[in-house]
Structure formats: structure tokens, C-alpha cells
Design a protein around this motif. Structure first.
Motif, PDB file in Angstrom:
ATOM      1  N   UNK A   1      -8.515  -2.744  -5.315  1.00 33.34           N
ATOM      2  CA  UNK A   1      -9.123  -2.619  -6.571  1.00 33.34           C
ATOM      3  C   UNK A   1      -8.619  -1.262  -7.076  1.00 33.34           C
ATOM      4  N   UNK A   2      -7.967  -1.206  -8.361  1.00 32.59           N
ATOM      5  CA  UNK A   2      -7.769   0.422  -8.775  1.00 32.59           C
ATOM      6  C   UNK A   2      -8.611   0.506  -9.915  1.00 32.59           C
ATOM      7  N   UNK A   3      -9.355   1.673  -9.970  1.00 33.92           N
ATOM      8  CA  UNK A   3     -10.241   2.259 -10.941  1.00 33.92           C
ATOM      9  C   UNK A   3      -9.498   3.442 -11.546  1.00 33.92           C
ATOM     10  N   UNK A   4      -9.196   3.355 -12.704  1.00 35.84           N
ATOM     11  CA  UNK A   4      -8.350   4.399 -13.553  1.00 35.84           C
ATOM     12  C   UNK A   4      -9.180   4.815 -14.501  1.00 35.84           C
ATOM     13  N   UNK A   5      -9.048   6.021 -14.931  1.00 33.04           N
ATOM     14  CA  UNK A   5      -9.601   6.814 -16.263  1.00 33.04           C
ATOM     15  C   UNK A   5      -8.639   7.375 -17.034  1.00 33.04           C
ATOM     16  N   UNK A   6      -8.389   7.092 -18.210  1.00 31.89           N
ATOM     17  CA  UNK A   6      -7.553   7.661 -19.157  1.00 31.89           C
ATOM     18  C   UNK A   6      -8.041   8.282 -20.403  1.00 31.89           C
ATOM     19  N   UNK A   7      -7.357   9.145 -20.921  1.00 27.33           N
ATOM     20  CA  UNK A   7      -7.932   9.748 -22.235  1.00 27.33           C
ATOM     21  C   UNK A   7      -8.153   8.613 -23.303  1.00 27.33           C
ATOM     22  N   UNK A   8      -7.437   7.686 -23.425  1.00 24.93           N
ATOM     23  CA  UNK A   8      -7.801   6.750 -24.460  1.00 24.93           C
ATOM     24  C   UNK A   8      -7.226   5.420 -24.103  1.00 24.93           C
TER      25      UNK A   8
ATOM     26  N   UNK B   1       0.685  -1.029   0.149  1.00 28.15           N
ATOM     27  CA  UNK B   1      -0.071   0.158  -0.026  1.00 28.15           C
ATOM     28  C   UNK B   1       0.968   1.325  -0.088  1.00 28.15           C
ATOM     29  N   UNK B   2       1.863   1.143   0.653  1.00 29.02           N
ATOM     30  CA  UNK B   2       2.792   2.460   0.677  1.00 29.02           C
ATOM     31  C   UNK B   2       3.330   2.655  -0.509  1.00 29.02           C
ATOM     32  N   UNK B   3       3.822   1.618  -1.479  1.00 26.12           N
ATOM     33  CA  UNK B   3       4.431   1.696  -2.869  1.00 26.12           C
ATOM     34  C   UNK B   3       3.454   2.002  -3.660  1.00 26.12           C
ATOM     35  N   UNK B   4       2.115   1.617  -3.430  1.00 32.33           N
ATOM     36  CA  UNK B   4       1.158   1.999  -4.365  1.00 32.33           C
ATOM     37  C   UNK B   4       0.519   3.510  -4.362  1.00 32.33           C
ATOM     38  N   UNK B   5       0.464   3.973  -3.117  1.00 30.59           N
ATOM     39  CA  UNK B   5       0.216   5.297  -2.999  1.00 30.59           C
ATOM     40  C   UNK B   5       1.083   6.187  -3.511  1.00 30.59           C
TER      41      UNK B   5
ATOM     42  N   UNK C   1       2.317   9.762  -7.795  1.00 35.57           N
ATOM     43  CA  UNK C   1       3.096  10.467  -8.868  1.00 35.57           C
ATOM     44  C   UNK C   1       2.220  10.557 -10.343  1.00 35.57           C
ATOM     45  N   UNK C   2       1.535   9.536 -10.707  1.00 34.78           N
ATOM     46  CA  UNK C   2       0.718   9.229 -11.940  1.00 34.78           C
ATOM     47  C   UNK C   2      -0.081  10.473 -11.810  1.00 34.78           C
ATOM     48  N   UNK C   3      -1.031  10.717 -10.982  1.00 28.99           N
ATOM     49  CA  UNK C   3      -1.976  11.847 -10.837  1.00 28.99           C
ATOM     50  C   UNK C   3      -1.289  12.992 -10.959  1.00 28.99           C
ATOM     51  N   UNK C   4      -0.251  13.236 -10.323  1.00 31.09           N
ATOM     52  CA  UNK C   4       0.493  14.863 -10.335  1.00 31.09           C
ATOM     53  C   UNK C   4       1.034  14.831 -11.827  1.00 31.09           C
ATOM     54  N   UNK C   5       1.444  13.869 -12.529  1.00 27.08           N
ATOM     55  CA  UNK C   5       2.594  14.072 -13.600  1.00 27.08           C
ATOM     56  C   UNK C   5       2.014  13.756 -14.638  1.00 27.08           C
ATOM     57  N   UNK C   6       0.874  12.863 -14.934  1.00 26.51           N
ATOM     58  CA  UNK C   6       0.226  12.605 -15.971  1.00 26.51           C
ATOM     59  C   UNK C   6      -1.176  13.072 -16.493  1.00 26.51           C
ATOM     60  N   UNK C   7      -1.061  14.204 -17.501  1.00 25.43           N
ATOM     61  CA  UNK C   7      -2.106  14.917 -17.725  1.00 25.43           C
ATOM     62  C   UNK C   7      -3.594  13.943 -18.185  1.00 25.43           C
ATOM     63  N   UNK C   8      -2.904  12.819 -18.955  1.00 25.02           N
ATOM     64  CA  UNK C   8      -3.900  11.817 -19.574  1.00 25.02           C
ATOM     65  C   UNK C   8      -4.443  11.037 -18.486  1.00 25.02           C
ATOM     66  N   UNK C   9      -4.054  11.317 -17.442  1.00 29.46           N
ATOM     67  CA  UNK C   9      -4.554  10.349 -16.215  1.00 29.46           C
ATOM     68  C   UNK C   9      -5.837  11.223 -15.809  1.00 29.46           C
ATOM     69  N   UNK C  10      -7.066  10.709 -15.981  1.00 33.89           N
ATOM     70  CA  UNK C  10      -8.115  11.623 -15.724  1.00 33.89           C
ATOM     71  C   UNK C  10      -9.012  11.416 -14.364  1.00 33.89           C
ATOM     72  N   UNK C  11      -8.611  10.113 -13.858  1.00 37.61           N
ATOM     73  CA  UNK C  11      -9.166   9.375 -12.596  1.00 37.61           C
ATOM     74  C   UNK C  11      -8.331   8.342 -11.942  1.00 37.61           C
ATOM     75  N   UNK C  12      -8.121   8.187 -10.790  1.00 39.10           N
ATOM     76  CA  UNK C  12      -7.104   7.210 -10.260  1.00 39.10           C
ATOM     77  C   UNK C  12      -7.396   6.790  -8.800  1.00 39.10           C
ATOM     78  N   UNK C  13      -8.244   5.774  -8.620  1.00 41.64           N
ATOM     79  CA  UNK C  13      -8.830   5.615  -7.278  1.00 41.64           C
ATOM     80  C   UNK C  13      -8.381   4.246  -6.516  1.00 41.64           C
TER      81      UNK C  13
END
Length: 101
Positions: free
Chosen positions: A52-59, A19-23, A28-40
Motif C-alpha cells: 500500500x502506498x500512501x501519498x500526500x500531494x499539494x492538490x 521493492x528495490x525499484x519502489x524504494x 527520488x520523489x520525496x527528495x525532488x518534488x516539493x508538492x509531495x507532502x507525504x509518501x509512505x
């Protein structure tokens, strides 16, 4: 938006470290990747080792051809791979339009 779900089962003795690694990784992804629209991140109420990871991407194309090829993915997977109790289950989702009634 392209939605990806990732189901993970983590070995109990590795849960806190994972969980520490995942957080850190997801922050990092949420802060650096503009194409990441959602990450829960969700944790199963009945089995805390199920994540469970729920990710939203531009495509989906961007996710597969660009995002998953980024240099920081390999070191992350090298650190967490031994923590998995089962294979990751990835599912790709597309939104269906709501019918106008």
C-alpha cells in the motif's frame, strides 16, 4: 492536502526487485518534488506481496496534470509493470473538517 492510496499486488518471484525499484523511485520523489507532502510504503502483515502506498500531494490537480506527467514515470512503469499480479487500485481522498463540539 490531497491523499492518494495505491494498492499493489506483486508476483512473489518479483517482490524483492519490485521493492528495490519502489524504494529508489519513492526516494527520488520525496527528495525532488516539493508538492509531495507525504509518501509512505506499507506491506501487508499477512501477505507480503500486497503493498500500500500512501501519498500526500499539494492538490489532485497538481498530481494529475503535473506530477504524473513527469518524464521519469514512464521508465519506472515500464520496469515494474510485469511485476504486478493484479491491476493497481488507486483511490483519491479528501480530508473532512472535524466538527467543533
Amino acid at each position: 492536502m490531497h491523499v492518494l492510496t495505491v494498492e499493489l499486488t506483486i508476483k512473489p518471484e518479483n517482490l524483492a526487485d519490485f521493492l528495490q525499484e519502489l524504494r529508489q523511485f519513492s526516494r527520488y520523489i520525496v527528495q525532488q518534488e516539493a508538492d509531495c507532502l507525504r509518501f509512505e510504503i506499507f506491506q501487508d502483515d499477512d501477505d507480503p506481496c500486497r503493498i500500500l502506498l500512501l501519498e500526500g500531494w499539494s492538490s489532485r490537480r497538481h498530481l494529475e496534470e503535473v506530477q504524473l506527467q513527469r518524464a521519469y514515470y514512464q521508465p519506472y512503469f515500464a520496469r515494474v509493470q510485469s511485476m504486478f499480479a493484479a491491476e493497481r487500485l488507486l483511490r483519491h481522498w479528501q480530508a473532512l473538517p472535524l466538527e467543533q463540539g
